[in-house]
Write an enzyme that holds these catalytic residues in place. Structure first.
Site, PDB file in Angstrom:
ATOM      1  N   LYS A 105      -9.265   8.119 -18.580  1.00  0.00           N
ATOM      2  CA  LYS A 105      -9.278   8.729 -19.927  1.00  0.00           C
ATOM      3  C   LYS A 105      -8.315   8.677 -20.909  1.00  0.00           C
ATOM      4  O   LYS A 105      -7.591   7.464 -20.987  1.00  0.00           O
ATOM      5  CB  LYS A 105     -10.225  10.262 -19.623  1.00  0.00           C
ATOM      6  CG  LYS A 105     -10.941  10.060 -18.462  1.00  0.00           C
ATOM      7  CD  LYS A 105     -12.202   9.250 -18.872  1.00  0.00           C
ATOM      8  CE  LYS A 105     -13.191   9.059 -17.433  1.00  0.00           C
ATOM      9  NZ  LYS A 105     -13.352  10.536 -16.662  1.00  0.00           N
ATOM     10  N   ARG A 147       0.983  -1.063   0.092  1.00  0.00           N
ATOM     11  CA  ARG A 147       0.197  -0.041   0.130  1.00  0.00           C
ATOM     12  C   ARG A 147       1.153   1.351   0.109  1.00  0.00           C
ATOM     13  O   ARG A 147       0.524   2.187  -0.589  1.00  0.00           O
ATOM     14  CB  ARG A 147      -0.886  -0.040   1.456  1.00  0.00           C
ATOM     15  CG  ARG A 147      -1.652   1.421   1.415  1.00  0.00           C
ATOM     16  CD  ARG A 147      -2.990   1.382   2.256  1.00  0.00           C
ATOM     17  NE  ARG A 147      -2.906   0.567   3.294  1.00  0.00           N
ATOM     18  CZ  ARG A 147      -2.136   0.554   4.402  1.00  0.00           C
ATOM     19  NH1 ARG A 147      -1.613   1.697   4.680  1.00  0.00           N
ATOM     20  NH2 ARG A 147      -2.197  -0.415   5.538  1.00  0.00           N
ATOM     21  N   TYR A 187     -16.832  17.896 -13.798  1.00  0.00           N
ATOM     22  CA  TYR A 187     -17.168  16.566 -13.895  1.00  0.00           C
ATOM     23  C   TYR A 187     -18.375  16.434 -12.649  1.00  0.00           C
ATOM     24  O   TYR A 187     -18.250  16.819 -11.668  1.00  0.00           O
ATOM     25  CB  TYR A 187     -16.213  15.738 -13.603  1.00  0.00           C
ATOM     26  CG  TYR A 187     -16.449  14.160 -13.645  1.00  0.00           C
ATOM     27  CD1 TYR A 187     -16.695  13.818 -15.034  1.00  0.00           C
ATOM     28  CD2 TYR A 187     -16.398  13.688 -12.519  1.00  0.00           C
ATOM     29  CE1 TYR A 187     -17.130  12.267 -14.763  1.00  0.00           C
ATOM     30  CE2 TYR A 187     -16.551  12.259 -12.463  1.00  0.00           C
ATOM     31  CZ  TYR A 187     -16.957  11.731 -13.673  1.00  0.00           C
ATOM     32  OH  TYR A 187     -17.367  10.338 -13.559  1.00  0.00           O
ATOM     33  N   ASP A 211      -8.225  20.304 -12.906  1.00  0.00           N
ATOM     34  CA  ASP A 211      -8.499  18.814 -13.556  1.00  0.00           C
ATOM     35  C   ASP A 211      -8.206  18.948 -14.809  1.00  0.00           C
ATOM     36  O   ASP A 211      -8.734  19.534 -15.785  1.00  0.00           O
ATOM     37  CB  ASP A 211     -10.032  18.403 -13.082  1.00  0.00           C
ATOM     38  CG  ASP A 211     -10.412  17.036 -13.502  1.00  0.00           C
ATOM     39  OD1 ASP A 211      -9.668  16.603 -14.576  1.00  0.00           O
ATOM     40  OD2 ASP A 211     -11.197  16.501 -13.062  1.00  0.00           O
TER      41      ASP A 211
HETATM   42  C1  LIG Z   1     -13.735  10.819 -15.163  1.00  0.00           C
HETATM   43  C2  LIG Z   1     -13.523  11.964 -14.608  1.00  0.00           C
HETATM   44  C3  LIG Z   1     -13.342  12.360 -13.571  1.00  0.00           C
HETATM   45  C4  LIG Z   1     -13.354  10.863 -12.489  1.00  0.00           C
HETATM   46  O1  LIG Z   1     -12.455   9.998 -12.837  1.00  0.00           O
HETATM   47  P1  LIG Z   1     -12.731   8.566 -12.403  1.00  0.00           P
HETATM   48  O2  LIG Z   1     -11.258   7.763 -12.830  1.00  0.00           O
HETATM   49  O3  LIG Z   1     -14.037   8.081 -13.076  1.00  0.00           O
HETATM   50  O4  LIG Z   1     -12.967   8.327 -10.745  1.00  0.00           O
HETATM   51  C5  LIG Z   1     -12.958  13.432 -13.029  1.00  0.00           C
HETATM   52  N1  LIG Z   1     -12.893  14.457 -13.835  1.00  0.00           N
HETATM   53  C6  LIG Z   1     -13.008  14.511 -15.231  1.00  0.00           C
HETATM   54  C7  LIG Z   1     -12.797  15.467 -16.015  1.00  0.00           C
HETATM   55  C8  LIG Z   1     -13.351  13.116 -15.535  1.00  0.00           C
HETATM   56  O5  LIG Z   1     -13.764  12.987 -16.993  1.00  0.00           O
END
Ligand SMILES: *Cc1c(COP(=O)(O)O)cnc(C)c1O
Length: 377
Positions: free
Chosen positions: A195, A46, A98, A170
């Site tokens: 993504k 961990r 998001y 983000d």
């Molecule tokens: C998908 C996404 C998230 C969340 O990420 P997960 O891997 O699904 O937890 C946060 N911000 C943006 C812009 C996203 O597209």
């Protein structure tokens, strides 16, 4: 060194034991210690794992950051960053983040005394009015999901720093290939590696990158203390993904521009949201701040029934949540990714029932266009 060289080599040292060129998946929970207190820097998985460490070195380098931490999901990465905020402190959250980020603030963090207000971060004077004496952090996403609003990262950073607040961005939609927020003064970058960074729709993960040593120490402490770590196998997948980030992003960008232009001229499409179009309200800023426009395109069909018919008639584009994979994915923000955002807020943001979002993949663009065209007809 250039971006691709860093992507391929940072963290990817040949394995010391065998010379393996690909970082092995160290699928272990613990490590043998030679004597009491004598070990090779790895005690428990961990806390440290060599595959995860390689990925952390890799993405930190891509974001031009000193420190990087890989998490089990984008949401757990964002949650870890919010552990820098304490009860009684205030966060300004972009009003079009998001859906899961909004849900984290409204349904979870609010139970722990973290105050927050939404603000349109594309409008700097408006953002300025949102600061309070206890504002600790400004959290922005640019371009936003799904209406692709672009926020001026340098202006937000200058304003936040003048008010003693930390700026988090983000950067999931652009990836470090098209945008490096730390270079504009942003303090902390978060990603959903699910993504573009992984890019193949086969892993869920998150990342935090930053330069401040004290904050990094705390994020590392939280990563170990709460334990939402990225697994060795997922670390391997993302590490494999970032090697081709540059070529994939170039392909997404090329196809994204073609699809956006096609939609902009289509008689059945009322409006297209894509920062690469001259008609986009922040097109000039996007050109300055990003080195590409990417593969995310949203368009207005006018009604739920029109949207439904497009979403259910496409054959090549896959109806589903998520984005950033090699395959084109199509979705309905109002009922899918943004279902947790109140309807009133959704409408204000332009997330109407007729809005359709495409994550343009890297297939041959003629095939993507033919598919959307037949669905629109
Ligand atoms: C998908 C996404 C998230 C969340 O990420 P997960 O891997 O699904 O937890 C946060 N911000 C943006 C812009 C996203 O597209």
């Amino acid at each position: 060194m250039g971006f691709s060289t860093i992507a391929i080599h940072a963290g990817n040292e040949p394995d010391i034991a065998t010379g393996a060129v690909s970082v092995p998946i160290y699928q272990t929970s613990t490590y043998a210690q030679e004597a009491l207190g004598k070990h090779k820097g790895f005690e428990y998985a961990r806390t440290q794992n060599p595959t995860r460490s390689a990925l952390e070195t890799n993405i930190a380098a891509l974001e031009n950051a000193k420190f990087g931490f890989a998490f089990a999901s984008g949401m757990s990465a964002i949650d870890a960053v919010l552990k820098l905020v304490r009860a009684g402190e205030h966060v300004i959250l972009g009003d079009n983040t998001y859906g899961g980020t909004f849900r984290l603030f409204s349904k979870i963090l609010s139970n722990y005394g973290v105050e927050f207000d939404l603000a349109d971060t594309t409008d700097i004077p408006n953002l300025e009015r949102a600061f309070k004496p206890n504002t600790k952090m400004v959290f922005v996403e640019t371009p936003t999901n799904p209406v692709m609003s672009v926020t001026d990262l340098k202006a937000v950073s200058d304003l936040a720093h003048a008010n003693g607040a930390t700026v988090v961005c983000d950067n999931t939609f652009m990836s470090p290939y098209f945008q490096q927020p730390l270079n504009f003064g942003v303090d902390i970058v978060v990603h959903s590696t699910t993504k573009y960074l992984n890019g193949h729709s086969d892993s869920v993960g998150g990342f935090v990158a930053l330069n401040d040593e004290k904050d990094a120490e705390w994020i590392g402490f939280v990563q170990n203390g709460i334990g939402a770590i990225l697994s060795p196998f997922d670390s391997f997948l993302v590490l494999r993904g970032t090697k081709t980030l540059a070529v994939r992003m170039d392909a997404h960008d090329k196809n994204g521009r073609v699809v956006a232009n096609f939609l902009a001229e289509h008689p059945k499409v009322l409006k297209v949201y894509y920062p690469g179009l001259v008609s986009h309200p922040q097109h000039e800023l996007a050109k300055r701040q990003q080195s590409g426009f990417g593969g995310m395109v949203a368009f207005e069909t006018g009604s739920l029934s029109n949207a439904k018919s497009v979403l259910e008639t496409v054959k090549l584009c896959i109806l589903g949540e998520s984005l950033g994979g090699v395959e084109s994915l199509i979705s309905h923000p109002a009922t899918m990714t943004h279902a947790s955002v109140p309807q009133e807020t959704r409408e204000k943001l332009g997330i109407t029932d007729g809005l359709v979002r495409i994550s343009v993949g890297i297939e041959d663009v003629e095939d993507i266009i033919a598919d959307i065209d037949q669905a629109l007809k």
